[in-house]
Design a protein around this motif. Sequence first.
Motif, PDB file in Angstrom:
ATOM      1  N   ARG A  25      47.372  66.215 104.856  1.00 44.46           N
ATOM      2  CA  ARG A  25      46.339  66.924 105.601  1.00 44.46           C
ATOM      3  C   ARG A  25      45.613  67.835 104.637  1.00 44.46           C
ATOM      4  O   ARG A  25      46.207  68.691 103.995  1.00 44.46           O
ATOM      5  N   LEU A  33      51.391  60.830 103.582  1.00 44.00           N
ATOM      6  CA  LEU A  33      50.660  61.501 104.651  1.00 44.00           C
ATOM      7  C   LEU A  33      50.169  62.840 104.122  1.00 44.00           C
ATOM      8  O   LEU A  33      50.940  63.614 103.562  1.00 44.00           O
ATOM      9  N   ARG A  36      46.997  53.132 116.715  1.00 44.36           N
ATOM     10  CA  ARG A  36      48.039  54.138 116.545  1.00 44.36           C
ATOM     11  C   ARG A  36      49.041  53.665 115.501  1.00 44.36           C
ATOM     12  O   ARG A  36      49.423  52.487 115.487  1.00 44.36           O
ATOM     13  N   LEU A  42      50.042  59.092 114.583  1.00 46.80           N
ATOM     14  CA  LEU A  42      48.618  59.251 114.282  1.00 46.80           C
ATOM     15  C   LEU A  42      47.814  58.396 115.254  1.00 46.80           C
ATOM     16  O   LEU A  42      48.104  57.205 115.421  1.00 46.80           O
ATOM     17  N   CYS A  74      42.795  55.837 114.984  1.00 41.95           N
ATOM     18  CA  CYS A  74      42.734  55.647 113.527  1.00 41.95           C
ATOM     19  C   CYS A  74      41.528  54.807 113.112  1.00 41.95           C
ATOM     20  O   CYS A  74      41.029  53.969 113.865  1.00 41.95           O
ATOM     21  N   ALA A  89      42.995  59.603 110.805  1.00 46.01           N
ATOM     22  CA  ALA A  89      43.312  59.772 112.224  1.00 46.01           C
ATOM     23  C   ALA A  89      42.536  60.959 112.780  1.00 46.01           C
ATOM     24  O   ALA A  89      42.306  61.952 112.080  1.00 46.01           O
ATOM     25  N   ALA A 114      47.049  64.090 115.115  1.00 44.13           N
ATOM     26  CA  ALA A 114      48.448  63.775 114.860  1.00 44.13           C
ATOM     27  C   ALA A 114      49.288  64.427 115.953  1.00 44.13           C
ATOM     28  O   ALA A 114      49.097  65.605 116.273  1.00 44.13           O
TER      29      ALA A 114
END
Length: 445
Positions: free
Chosen positions: A31, A29, A76, A88, A91, A110, A113
């Motif tokens: 960001r 995961l 999701r 998330l 998506c 996504a 979050a």
Amino acid sequence: MPNVLTRGTRRIGDFIDGDANTPEVKVTLERSDRGIGINISWSSPDSPYAGWFLGSRRLEIGAGGQPKTITPLPKRVIFHDSHGPVLLIRCWTQGFHANALGPGSGNLWAHAAVLGVGELKEFDRPHGLQTEISGLREWLGITSWAEEDRWLEGRTEYTLKSKAQPSIVIGAHSGVALEFRPGWGLKPAGADDERVLMDLLRCTTVSSTPLDWEDHLQVHRAIRDLLVVSRWWDESVVEVRAHRDDDPLTTMDGATHGDQWREVVVVNDERKPPPKGYRQHLITYSELGVTGLQSWLKLRDEFARAFDPVISSIDLRNTTAHTRLAHTGPGLEALGYLLLVRDGISEKKAAQSSLRERLERILMDLGTCLPFDGPTWVDRTVAVYNGIKHANRQAPDYVDVANTWRESVLAVRAWIAIELGVPAADVESRLGDDPQSAPLVRRSS
């Protein structure tokens, strides 16, 4: 590390999609500036995960010579590691790399979050949504801190105390209950000996039934649009919390204790900075109050076709004045048309009215409050706007185009202020000090 998802975060954990037929897999995961996404791998095209990315490219044949069914992409999914779960929502897949009949990996993205949620609850359809709208707290004139300083025994004593502020309840609109909730916050800064005190104001919508994320946001954006109209400064709306009735605050004994608002991280969480120096509002909260805000929400819905192009033109950066005027022009035409219809003229006849007639109808409500001559604005706007639209007419001068866009936006802003009940004398006075009132001039050679 707490269960956070700041920009630059990269975490490895388990992947849960709610389908018992999909295999266990470790995912990453992350960001970043690209967004919030999970990188998921598969060992062969037989994997259900591969089907989310390869789709019709898969050349699989199941039992009986029939193509295998591709598992649909869930809306999701859950990421879970030692720091906690992350749900998330909304998506989609974009970007993958795979070998023929071999391994591959792809990116699942996504829109948002929801931190701390370990079940596949429909947070893409929340019962409640909270946002932070830049400039809203200052416009309301609310603070959750009290400051005091006094001279005491040869030294200055400075006191800063948090204080509780009541919510401002606006009421029901578009199926949600709208209110503004003040509050305060405390968070560590970069250094261990620093703390940041936050003066917060959350715009909150709550519905009795779950609504799409965008349905909630429309009301939040309407409040943001009023602030943009008021001082013509680009403001932001950032989702920060969401709530669902089936996700109450629950203790370890299983007892529930009311609503639970979950922290939300969205892809675009940029907060717009305030203007440098003082920038006066054309419309003040003290004039509107709750009743005036309710009137704005109704007006925003009624005249959406007129307001949308004008308000959104503030976000057209790095573009020409011609583009801005071409973008704004349909809004002017729509405003004039809607006013003619409101006057009792049939839709057919109003649709046949000329641009000049529509602009003159707008001007009827403005009187002499504009910081420029109204009839001259009508003449110039007709000539310049038609010069842009029609190739058989003389192309307008660039400065004339820029000034026509500026004056047209100012006219719409003034019309909204008058419509919401701001006295014409106050509109005229405030526009005289408005930065948008200053005309552009040609630079002498």
